[in-house]
Motif scaffolding. Sequence first.
Motif: not given
Length: 540
Positions: A360-382
Amino acid sequence: MARLPSLFGALLLSVCLFTQPLLGASTTTTSTTTDNKVQYCQTGLTSGAADFCLSLSSLPNITTSSHDIYFHLTVTRWNANGWTAIGTGQTMAGALMFVVYGDPINGTQKEPVVSVRTVEGHRQPQLIQDFGTVAGKGFDVQVLASSWKEGGTVPASGTGKGRKGRKVKRHDDHDEHPIIPSPGTPTYVADVLLACYSCSLWSSGSGSWRTSTSATSASQPFLWAWNDRQDFGGNFTRDARLKMHRHHGSETGGYGFFWADMTRSVLGNYLGKPTTSDLLAHLTIDPSTKLLGTSTQPLSASGWLDKVTSNPLPKTHAFFMTIAFLILFPLGVLLIRSPGNAFKKHWLVQALASTFTLAGAGVGLYMTGRHIPSTFHQWLGLVITLLLVVQVILGWRHHIDFLRIRRRTWISYGHIWLGRWAVVAGWVNVILGLLLSGHSRVDVWGVGIFVGMEAVVVVWWVWRAAQRKALAGVNGGQNAKGGMGGEDGEAESYGLMARNGNGGGGADGEYFRLSMSEDDLSSSEDEEEGKRGDGVRSGR
């Protein structure tokens, strides 16, 4: 036999009534007459949501064997901040987007800006510079008319009290409460007429990422998005950088979807190329008619199937994370404190849960691409993913050490407490993910209630197992067989929690095992007893 036709007719009518909602015949479609156009309106300026109307018709293009689609779009605004966008398809990736923004207050000098954009992923849409290169010869998008008009004032029913200018952060940097205009505030309307020539070529252009665009579809999906606070600083260029819309589509009107029956939009008997005045007359928008040949749900069975299968990456990410944190990880906590070969069950389930999390994290990182995470959900997941890697290492080290020294260490406690907090954080992030994806309040509350009940069960199970462990330790010290409890050591799973309250080791007080068989444990106990006997004799 005479009653057979009537019975068959009644049965057929019942089937039709039952399958109508399943096949997408939405009760929200307000008109069934064919007038060669469809219309959709989203009204919400006085509640801090998007406010626009779209009317469209199509015309066969003999030259390209495609269809031209004409869009009449009106967007109600009250200041120069933000933007409104309409796009084809159900996903941002691959959509043909029409983004409208500008300064309505100085509308006599400046027309609304219409920026035609697309994007291959879930990131900043880019301006299309050359339409023919993007989708093939014959494909083109032109702005036929664009102007600002006065729209009156915000009615007194608009509840703007105390909300104007308020920017309250929620779980997401881009998800703030809307700014609602005060009653009496002047409003303006961006009136735009677009022509998408050979528009059907868009979905057949180079790249499999394009969304489908068809003038013959009975359930053509469209998406819309809206930002009410971006300050362009007067830089209203067609390639201006756009700030993200709010994520709560269903709750705060940050984005949404609708479906159109394009078969009723075709101007079949029209000869020649329509003029701008003819199009404006034909595509006149009636704001009181929200849905005309359109619906907020798919209009056919194929439309429902497309809705389920569209946008697979976020759904795949949600599937992996939901299964991991709502089912597998809590189950692993229960299994380590259950009868049987508990440790084996525990590590197998937790290994599967960790695999799901990493996927799931791999899919999330793929969706984010090369961009820095911009939401609290993304940071907490990381953070959770990184902590789970540490958790696995601690569990492995606990196993190695416990086989050697037969007792807990700080690594054991670190593994236990890090696992507990990781599960709690995972629960929180699943709910944040629902909020981020725009699920309804009912969905969020439903999952929240499930998580609350699950937390009660897990806490009770851990408390009950702790009580049984304490009882097992007392009985183990009194067991005539010596057992594995008390100061004589613990089997590894007992180092986490006792299996039952029947006492210490032996047949009446068996504890969880890791990889040592009963014979191994018995021989270890015999050796320990022999060493104690030698020590007593030498002391004499």
